[in-house]
Design an enzyme around this catalytic site. Sequence first.
Site, short mmCIF file in Angstrom:
data_model
loop_
_atom_site.label_atom_id
_atom_site.label_comp_id
_atom_site.label_asym_id
_atom_site.label_seq_id
_atom_site.Cartn_x
_atom_site.Cartn_y
_atom_site.Cartn_z
CG PHE A 210 -2.02 -0.97 1.57
CD1 PHE A 210 -3.11 -0.84 0.72
CD2 PHE A 210 -1.66 -2.26 1.93
CE1 PHE A 210 -4.01 -1.90 0.96
CE2 PHE A 210 -2.62 -3.30 2.12
CZ PHE A 210 -3.69 -3.05 1.72
CG ASP A 211 0.99 5.92 -1.74
OD1 ASP A 211 2.06 6.28 -1.15
OD2 ASP A 211 0.41 6.87 -2.28
CE LYS A 212 2.30 8.38 5.22
NZ LYS A 212 1.36 9.50 5.83
#
Length: 659
Positions: free
Chosen positions: A348-350
């Site tokens: 996941f990108d944050k």
Amino acid sequence: MEVIIANMKDKTHEYRVSSGNKMELYFAILCGVFLLVGFIIQKLTSLSNWFFLSSYIISYFFGSYFITIEAYKKIIKGGFDIDFLMIAAAAGAFYINKWAEGALLLFLFSLGHALEHFAMNKAKKSIEALGKLSPKTALIKKHDKLEEIPIKNLCINDVIVVKPNTKIAADGVIISGSSSINQAPITGESIPVDKVFIDNKYHLPKFKDIDKKHIVFTGTINGDNSIEVLVLKLSKDSTVSRLIKMVSEVETQKSPTQRLTKKFEKWYVPLVILVVSLLCFAYLLIDESFNRSLYRAITILVAASPCALAISTPSAVLSGIARAAQKGVLIKGGRALEDLGEITTIAFDKTGTLTEGKPKLTHIIPLNNFDENEFIELVLEVESLSNHPLAKAIAKDIKTHYNIEPQNKASNANAIQGKGIRAIYNGNNVYIGNVKLMEDSGINVEPSIISKMVNLLENGHTVMIVAYKDKIIGLISVMDLPRKTAAATLKRLKEIGIKHMVMLTGDHQNVGDAIAKQIGLTEAKGNLLPEDKVAAIKILIKRDKKIAMVGDGVNDAPAMALSTVSVAMGAAGSDVALETADVALMSDKIENLPFVIGLSRASKRIIKQNIWISLGVVTLLVPVTILGLTNIGLAVTFHEGSTIIVVLNALRLLRFKMD
């Protein structure tokens, strides 16, 4: 004029497809009618043979018409498929005077063909229904007068009026009024979304950069209030138009199983033709007539035809993609659909994916007995003078939470790059920033204050010191908070078998660890530059073979491109996300991710079931036929029955729901 011609072509094509499907069914029925008439004349009357033979010939014509056309198209391209096998079998039956069985073969095969197309068309119509979302006309406002015009005549920067409970005619930004918009047709969101007008309509950023609380999409439904919308996209470029175009293209992107079955058919069909040709001469080796050998060969030809196998995967893929589209998810083809179902690791990108993507004020801590209300007022006055994103977030949250407005008591604000801000408040210096700013300004930072800061930093907060009259009077902190649904979504993903959930972020490792702890990630990697994220993805692929990466489809593009399946969130209105991602969640809701993975797994499961059914029937029928234990009629019944079962099994995906 070009638009009108294009629309006419589209409608003509739709009419031909619809008419062709109906005609195929009518021809199959007529084939059955003349087969029945011929059979009755042959068995129950003493009329000349020409009467029932004529009826069988007419039955042959109706039964073979569409099949012959399909076979011819493939033969001229150098290919032999199932339609050719059926035509060959029917011709062989006619040659050995088995007219009734040959006509029965064509009747059941053409009926199965027609029903298969009918069932497949049902899945396609679920997708094509997207095209009916757009209204045909728009109410345009010119010189304070309203005029109804076709939506194809709308231009960029036109202003349209959307009345209560009507469809919105264009992608654009609200410039007057506010309302709750039902975005379900585009994003799949079940609850209407509140939208408000934008303050500055004359200096708009790019469409993708406008806050989505101001944006509306074609085909969504207005609530109880009238709104005015500034048109920012033409009809052909609207989100719904792009969605329709891309969904219509997904059929060309075949899944791994689909490509495998195509390769299998390429070799299997010629092999069947060769074996059947050899079996025609079995009478030379065993004691039976040529007609008997030919009859067995023809029956094997029917039994060995892989009709159900050919349709097993595309029917499931199309149904899965159609179901996803109904829920506001675009899956680009069978490859993405199948691969996503095999994923056990997600990166996941944050920012904006697991978090809100907007910093929020988390702590206001007055120190040294400084009055809290005066502290809050001082911070608001100073931060209101800055254009820095963190300063804007702090000022906005103070205004909201404490219901106060700045009174212009601060002045001479001066941003100090990488350190903070200096200003004058009530005639005295104010400093808001990091330890370095305080040290450079000659202000002592006590160990107890450092300790408080470290505690906040370790929990992922960005901390700023506030000094007034050369003394530290307090701390403030901000943080990009996790989405409210993130923890529940990750828990659900874990329940359905996702073993590794990794966050890749450019933020400090402490921030990553804090977010990971709050929402239940298995791992967090911080301080990553874009090239570091690519390296991280390579490591994950080496370890887990297949991974998905979830982001916004714009940032982290190299890392998403390297992943097995890239998933873009909030793709509605984002051209880049729609074009680059394998899977696009049209809404900005991470909670749709378990549904997509569940649907992919169900699709994969049904594809496997269909392949086993189709191969199982062939494996059973061929030996039985070789031993002479069945006839053409029974072989065709099993053969076409398996095809219809496979298609109906695939159509179950149109009703898929998560448990």
